[in-house]
Scaffold this motif. Structure first.
Motif, PDB file in Angstrom:
ATOM      1  N   THR A  65      46.920 -73.177  61.404  1.00 18.30           N
ATOM      2  CA  THR A  65      45.971 -72.059  61.515  1.00 18.30           C
ATOM      3  C   THR A  65      45.482 -71.865  62.955  1.00 18.30           C
ATOM      4  OG1 THR A  65      44.017 -73.372  60.967  1.00 18.30           O
ATOM      5  CG2 THR A  65      45.199 -72.323  59.131  1.00 18.30           C
ATOM      6  N   ARG A  70      36.010 -77.113  74.496  1.00 15.29           N
ATOM      7  CA  ARG A  70      36.397 -76.583  73.182  1.00 15.29           C
ATOM      8  C   ARG A  70      35.709 -77.361  72.054  1.00 15.29           C
ATOM      9  NH1 ARG A  70      42.131 -75.750  71.753  1.00 15.29           N
ATOM     10  NH2 ARG A  70      42.750 -77.221  73.340  1.00 15.29           N
ATOM     11  N   ARG A 111      40.284 -76.207  61.492  1.00 17.29           N
ATOM     12  CA  ARG A 111      38.929 -76.728  61.703  1.00 17.29           C
ATOM     13  C   ARG A 111      38.056 -76.587  60.464  1.00 17.29           C
ATOM     14  NH1 ARG A 111      41.627 -77.031  65.503  1.00 17.29           N
ATOM     15  NH2 ARG A 111      41.108 -77.185  67.712  1.00 17.29           N
ATOM     16  N   ASP A 112      38.379 -75.575  59.653  1.00 15.24           N
ATOM     17  CA  ASP A 112      37.511 -75.219  58.523  1.00 15.24           C
ATOM     18  C   ASP A 112      38.290 -75.171  57.215  1.00 15.24           C
ATOM     19  OD1 ASP A 112      39.125 -73.117  59.228  1.00 15.24           O
ATOM     20  OD2 ASP A 112      37.631 -71.564  58.860  1.00 15.24           O
ATOM     21  N   ILE A 113      39.429 -75.835  57.168  1.00 14.99           N
ATOM     22  CA  ILE A 113      40.284 -75.702  55.985  1.00 14.99           C
ATOM     23  C   ILE A 113      39.630 -76.388  54.769  1.00 14.99           C
ATOM     24  CG2 ILE A 113      42.641 -75.936  55.063  1.00 14.99           C
ATOM     25  CD1 ILE A 113      42.307 -74.233  57.700  1.00 14.99           C
ATOM     26  N   ARG A 126      47.422 -83.968  75.585  1.00 10.80           N
ATOM     27  CA  ARG A 126      47.670 -82.551  75.887  1.00 10.80           C
ATOM     28  C   ARG A 126      48.285 -82.400  77.289  1.00 10.80           C
ATOM     29  NH1 ARG A 126      45.990 -77.432  73.449  1.00 10.80           N
ATOM     30  NH2 ARG A 126      46.356 -78.610  71.566  1.00 10.80           N
ATOM     31  N   LYS A 143      46.999 -83.489  65.028  1.00 12.57           N
ATOM     32  CA  LYS A 143      46.947 -82.965  63.646  1.00 12.57           C
ATOM     33  C   LYS A 143      48.227 -82.240  63.255  1.00 12.57           C
ATOM     34  CE  LYS A 143      43.643 -79.914  63.825  1.00 12.57           C
ATOM     35  NZ  LYS A 143      43.266 -79.913  65.234  1.00 12.57           N
ATOM     36  N   SER A 191      40.593 -80.629  68.633  1.00  7.90           N
ATOM     37  CA  SER A 191      41.869 -80.230  69.222  1.00  7.90           C
ATOM     38  C   SER A 191      42.579 -81.446  69.818  1.00  7.90           C
ATOM     39  CB  SER A 191      41.636 -79.184  70.315  1.00  7.90           C
ATOM     40  OG  SER A 191      40.828 -79.729  71.318  1.00  7.90           O
ATOM     41  N   ARG A 194      37.570 -64.376  61.980  1.00  9.00           N
ATOM     42  CA  ARG A 194      37.638 -65.470  61.011  1.00  9.00           C
ATOM     43  C   ARG A 194      37.843 -64.924  59.598  1.00  9.00           C
ATOM     44  NH1 ARG A 194      36.978 -70.030  63.640  1.00  9.00           N
ATOM     45  NH2 ARG A 194      37.577 -71.041  61.718  1.00  9.00           N
ATOM     46  N   ARG A 252      29.390 -73.629  67.144  1.00  9.51           N
ATOM     47  CA  ARG A 252      29.388 -72.183  66.862  1.00  9.51           C
ATOM     48  C   ARG A 252      28.730 -71.903  65.502  1.00  9.51           C
ATOM     49  NH1 ARG A 252      35.785 -72.295  65.824  1.00  9.51           N
ATOM     50  NH2 ARG A 252      35.687 -72.905  63.645  1.00  9.51           N
ATOM     51  N   TYR A 269      44.784 -68.279  65.389  1.00  5.67           N
ATOM     52  CA  TYR A 269      43.700 -67.908  66.322  1.00  5.67           C
ATOM     53  C   TYR A 269      44.262 -67.722  67.733  1.00  5.67           C
ATOM     54  CZ  TYR A 269      40.452 -68.726  62.552  1.00  5.67           C
ATOM     55  OH  TYR A 269      39.810 -68.627  61.359  1.00  5.67           O
ATOM     56  N   ARG A 270      45.254 -68.540  68.078  1.00  7.35           N
ATOM     57  CA  ARG A 270      45.880 -68.415  69.399  1.00  7.35           C
ATOM     58  C   ARG A 270      46.635 -67.085  69.515  1.00  7.35           C
ATOM     59  NH1 ARG A 270      46.587 -73.076  72.497  1.00  7.35           N
ATOM     60  NH2 ARG A 270      45.442 -74.851  71.639  1.00  7.35           N
ATOM     61  N   VAL A 274      40.708 -69.212  73.613  1.00  5.90           N
ATOM     62  CA  VAL A 274      40.809 -69.173  72.145  1.00  5.90           C
ATOM     63  C   VAL A 274      39.495 -69.500  71.414  1.00  5.90           C
ATOM     64  CG1 VAL A 274      41.826 -71.506  71.998  1.00  5.90           C
ATOM     65  CG2 VAL A 274      42.240 -69.873  70.173  1.00  5.90           C
ATOM     66  N   SER A 275      38.679 -70.401  71.970  1.00  9.47           N
ATOM     67  CA  SER A 275      37.431 -70.745  71.281  1.00  9.47           C
ATOM     68  C   SER A 275      36.509 -69.535  71.182  1.00  9.47           C
ATOM     69  CB  SER A 275      36.692 -71.865  71.999  1.00  9.47           C
ATOM     70  OG  SER A 275      37.387 -73.063  71.820  1.00  9.47           O
ATOM     71  N   ASP A 294      33.563 -75.484  69.367  1.00 13.43           N
ATOM     72  CA  ASP A 294      34.044 -75.589  67.975  1.00 13.43           C
ATOM     73  C   ASP A 294      32.993 -76.209  67.047  1.00 13.43           C
ATOM     74  OD1 ASP A 294      36.441 -74.487  68.815  1.00 13.43           O
ATOM     75  OD2 ASP A 294      37.569 -76.359  68.747  1.00 13.43           O
TER      76      ASP A 294
HETATM   77  O1   DC Z   1      44.269 -76.497  66.782  1.00 14.82           O
HETATM   78  P1   DC Z   1      44.321 -75.626  68.023  1.00 14.82           P
HETATM   79  O2   DC Z   1      43.879 -76.334  69.272  1.00 14.82           O
HETATM   80  O3   DC Z   1      45.636 -74.945  68.206  1.00 14.82           O
HETATM   81  O4   DC Z   1      43.224 -74.473  67.739  1.00 14.82           O
HETATM   82  C1   DC Z   1      42.986 -73.451  68.671  1.00 14.82           C
HETATM   83  C2   DC Z   1      41.550 -72.971  68.577  1.00 14.82           C
HETATM   84  O5   DC Z   1      41.358 -72.244  67.363  1.00 14.82           O
HETATM   85  C3   DC Z   1      40.482 -74.050  68.639  1.00 14.82           C
HETATM   86  O6   DC Z   1      39.664 -73.863  69.758  1.00 14.82           O
HETATM   87  C4   DC Z   1      39.667 -73.886  67.389  1.00 14.82           C
HETATM   88  C5   DC Z   1      40.173 -72.658  66.718  1.00 14.82           C
HETATM   89  N1   DC Z   1      40.446 -72.847  65.293  1.00 14.82           N
HETATM   90  C6   DC Z   1      39.464 -72.525  64.399  1.00 14.82           C
HETATM   91  O7   DC Z   1      38.366 -72.144  64.802  1.00 14.82           O
HETATM   92  N2   DC Z   1      39.692 -72.627  63.061  1.00 14.82           N
HETATM   93  C7   DC Z   1      40.871 -73.047  62.601  1.00 14.82           C
HETATM   94  N3   DC Z   1      41.075 -73.127  61.276  1.00 14.82           N
HETATM   95  C8   DC Z   1      41.889 -73.417  63.507  1.00 14.82           C
HETATM   96  C9   DC Z   1      41.640 -73.315  64.863  1.00 14.82           C
END
Ligand code: DC
Length: 239
Positions: free
Chosen positions: A36, A188, A137-139, A164, A18, A14, A116, A195, A40-41, A106-107, A192
């Motif tokens: 993405t 986070r 995170r997982d794209i 931030r 990005k 985070s 997910r 998990r 999740y937010r 959010v986490s 992240d």
């Molecule tokens: O990028 P971000 O900080 O806005 O993401 C918010 C939360 O969502 C972060 O704690 C991880 C989660 N996230 C995720 O698990 N998978 C994603 N593809 C994008 C974000």
């Protein structure tokens, strides 16, 4: 030269910037941009606003999972700013989903398997016709393991917390200290990466971009150079 449209996956911790770099790249090459994390937010905001939390402040997984069908997330371009904004059930929530209230929860929401599954299916549908830049995170590992271009962005926790915190201050939120933001960033990172469901990790074929000491212009150039290199290598061959 007409280039083949590809999928660009940008993953990383985070507050690495990005989203900013993904947005700029998408605009420069005429691709759609999907944040993405915002999805999740938005689910987290839904949980908070609908009382789907337990007495101890944790997310009520069962209640949230049962209501996933009630959550519609869309992206619309703001005609004034030209920026894409997140909508939750028809309401613009772009500002609210960036608040500390959502960031601290959010986490927890992002580690729920049913959440997910639902969001990954939507993300895959969005990429069906390619020509997208998606950040998360997982794209590169789960959503689009065959993406033609994968980038893994990293920077030190302190650099990210400063970024931030500056962002919050610029938005008028002076109630959160730098130390609190640093704690939130580190917490986070921990959740992240550890998990069970799709933890953040670098895909074997991803390019690493450590931007701790890079200017925005430098990282934008780095990305466009990589895009040029990869998309030239994948052109259709008929042009
Ligand atoms: O990028 P971000 O900080 O806005 O993401 C918010 C939360 O969502 C972060 O704690 C991880 C989660 N996230 C995720 O698990 N998978 C994603 N593809 C994008 C974000």
């Amino acid at each position: 030269m007409e280039r083949k449209r590809i999928i660009i996956a940008i993953d990383g911790f985070s507050s690495t910037g990005k989203s900013t770099m993904a947005k700029t790249l998408a605009r420069r090459i005429g691709y759609a941009y999907i944040d993405t994390g915002a999805m999740y937010r938005a689910v987290t905001l839904f949980a908070l606003d609908n009382g789907l939390t337990n007495g101890d402040g944790t997310v009520n997984e069962t209640a949230l999972t049962a209501q996933l069908g009630e959550i519609a997330i869309t992206f619309n371009v703001n005609p004034t700013t030209g920026q894409s904004e997140t909508y939750l059930n028809g309401q613009c929530v772009e500002r609210e989903i960036r608040s500390m209230r959502v960031s601290s929860m959010v986490s927890q929401v992002a580690k729920i398997a049913a959440v997910r599954r639902a969001l990954v299916a939507q993300q895959q549908a969005m990429g069906r016709s390619k020509g997208i830049v998606m950040d998360g995170r997982d794209i590169g590992t789960v959503v689009f393991p065959d993406a033609e271009m994968k980038v893994y962005v990293t920077a030190s926790a302190e650099t990210r917390a400063h970024r931030r915190h500056d962002e919050l201050v610029a938005k008028g939120d002076t109630s959160t200290t730098y130390e609190e933001v640093l704690h939130n960033v580190m917490e986070r990172d921990r959740i992240d990466t550890t998990r069970a469901e799709s933890p953040l990790r670098k895909a074997d074929d991803a390019y690493t971009l450590d931007n701790s000491h890079m200017t925005i212009a430098e990282q934008d150039q780095w990305l466009i150079d990589l895009y040029d290199k990869i998309s030239e290598g994948t052109n259709d061959g008929n042009n």
